[in-house]
Design an enzyme around this catalytic site. Structure first.
Site, PDB file in Angstrom:
ATOM      1  N   LYS A 104      20.956 -40.831 -13.537  1.00  0.00           N
ATOM      2  CA  LYS A 104      21.937 -39.777 -13.315  1.00  0.00           C
ATOM      3  C   LYS A 104      21.448 -38.694 -12.348  1.00  0.00           C
ATOM      4  CE  LYS A 104      25.436 -41.116 -15.849  1.00  0.00           C
ATOM      5  NZ  LYS A 104      26.844 -40.980 -15.491  1.00  0.00           N
TER       6      LYS A 104
ATOM      7  N   SER B 256      20.784 -48.183 -23.690  1.00  0.00           N
ATOM      8  CA  SER B 256      21.742 -48.824 -22.776  1.00  0.00           C
ATOM      9  C   SER B 256      21.030 -49.809 -21.844  1.00  0.00           C
ATOM     10  CB  SER B 256      22.524 -47.781 -21.972  1.00  0.00           C
ATOM     11  OG  SER B 256      21.688 -47.130 -21.040  1.00  0.00           O
TER      12      SER B 256
HETATM   13  C1  LIG Z   1      21.512 -43.792 -20.747  1.00  0.00           C
HETATM   14  C2  LIG Z   1      22.808 -44.043 -20.055  1.00  0.00           C
HETATM   15  N1  LIG Z   1      23.221 -45.302 -19.897  1.00  0.00           N
HETATM   16  C3  LIG Z   1      24.405 -45.587 -19.315  1.00  0.00           C
HETATM   17  C4  LIG Z   1      25.238 -44.580 -18.867  1.00  0.00           C
HETATM   18  C5  LIG Z   1      26.561 -44.944 -18.256  1.00  0.00           C
HETATM   19  O1  LIG Z   1      26.545 -44.751 -16.856  1.00  0.00           O
HETATM   20  P1  LIG Z   1      27.882 -44.442 -16.061  1.00  0.00           P
HETATM   21  O2  LIG Z   1      28.347 -43.087 -16.507  1.00  0.00           O
HETATM   22  O3  LIG Z   1      27.496 -44.487 -14.642  1.00  0.00           O
HETATM   23  O4  LIG Z   1      28.866 -45.503 -16.451  1.00  0.00           O
HETATM   24  C6  LIG Z   1      24.844 -43.249 -18.996  1.00  0.00           C
HETATM   25  C7  LIG Z   1      25.705 -42.157 -18.561  1.00  0.00           C
HETATM   26  O5  LIG Z   1      25.499 -41.014 -18.870  1.00  0.00           O
HETATM   27  C8  LIG Z   1      23.596 -42.969 -19.602  1.00  0.00           C
HETATM   28  O6  LIG Z   1      23.181 -41.700 -19.770  1.00  0.00           O
END
Ligand SMILES: Cc1ncc(COP(=O)(O)O)c(C=O)c1O
Length: 322
Positions: A48, A282
């Site tokens: 991010k 994630s």
């Molecule tokens: C740890 C993590 N994984 C996945 C995501 C998802 O990413 P995106 O918002 O680009 O879909 C985020 C978003 O904040 C995140 O913080």
């Protein structure tokens, strides 16, 4: 963006150009490869940072952000950390609005980076560590109110094009260059869907045959058209069960994959134990989805995934208590 042969002018220039690593130990015995982009090696330990820089620099270029003007955004912690870093360097006061359901390491890190952190109570039925779409709606209301009160620039990650552009301009092309061979598949766990949309746009532009899959929690796979059976899953940062994501373009989506909490957790633990890669829930979800594909419909394929953030962000959770 190749690294310049001079000292960087600030840590903001250290965002991006993360390594791409083949997960050869996790895929042993299978044909095909999983190529993992180590996004946790960004200065704020997540992907991010990229969108924080892009959104702020787009707003500066478009005259939407004036010197010294406050910046406000809702965050599960990672966007806020990226914005805290970029705003610290560029001199904008930053207010991060976050659900109490996200891990507290994130709030502490944003505060250490000079952000004002506003924590919002979860709904009575929600549990810590499990932020639902309902919890997020409360955070959104608070972010809107605070942005108005402060005359702030709202770094709206669910809507602003910078969230997608960061990945179309950088993350996707970096993967294509670093892979050194054609990639066949990309799968990504979505929150705002900015990473999916941006990488998928770069991949489809390069080769429309690259297959792009949206990854969702098994019990909250509403984008796949499935019923919401449990909004309170464990995969922090996404899976908000919002039926409409403004940044997601249907023409980029070749299919949907579901990952359970247990699969995401077990795979994050295997990444640490077998690959020496210390990433979050994630990241485990993305690799679990890639392993599903390698064992079923995409045997022999080259699959790219993002390892979105660091395992350090979950030391207060039971991710590492096995
Ligand atoms: C740890 C993590 N994984 C996945 C995501 C998802 O990413 P995106 O918002 O680009 O879909 C985020 C978003 O904040 C995140 O913080």
């Amino acid at each position: 963006m190749s690294q310049p042969t001079r000292p960087l002018t600030s840590v903001v220039e250290a965002i991006g150009e993360t390594p791409l690593v083949e997960l050869a130990r996790l895929t042993r015995g299978r044909t095909g490869q999983i190529l993992a982009k180590l996004e946790y090696l960004n200065p704020g330990y997540s992907k991010k940072d990229r969108i924080a820089r892009q959104i702020i620099e787009d707003a500066e270029a478009n005259g939407l952000l004036q010197p010294g003007q406050p910046v406000v955004e809702l965050t599960s912690g990672n966007t806020g950390t990226g914005l805290a870093i970029v705003c610290a360097v560029k001199g904008y006061p930053f207010v991060a609005v976050m659900s109490k359901g996200n891990s507290m390491e994130r709030a502490r890190m944003m505060a250490a980076l000079g952000a004002e952190v506003v924590l919002i109570e979860q709904l009575p039925e929600s549990k810590p560590g499990q932020v639902s779409g309902g919890d997020l709606a409360l955070v959104e209301q608070a972010a809107q109110r605070i942005a108005e009160e402060r005359g702030a620039f709202r770094a709206d990650q669910f809507r602003l094009a910078g969230n997608v552009r960061a990945h179309t301009l950088h993350t996707g092309p970096e993967i294509l260059r670093q892979a050194g061979q054609p990639i066949h598949v990309f799968c990504d766990f979505v929150g705002t869907a900015g990473s999916f949309a941006g990488c998928a746009a770069a991949f489809k532009e390069h080769d429309p045959a690259i297959q792009c899959f949206v990854v969702e929690p098994a019990d909250a796979a509403v984008l796949a058209g499935r019923p919401l059976t449990n909004p309170n899953h464990r995969i922090q940062g996404g899976g908000y069960a919002m039926e409409e994501l403004p940044l997601l373009r249907p023409e980029h989506v070749d299919g949907y994959l579901q990952v359970s909490d247990d699969e995401a957790i077990e795979t994050a633990r295997r990444l640490a134990r077998e690959e020496g890669i210390f990433a979050g829930f994630s990241s485990g979800a993305n690799v679990a989805a890639a392993l599903q594909l390698l064992t079923t419909t995409f045997q022999g394929a080259i699959i790219a995934v993002l390892l979105s953030d660091s395992g350090l962000k979950y030391l207060s959770t039971d991710l590492w208590v096995s």
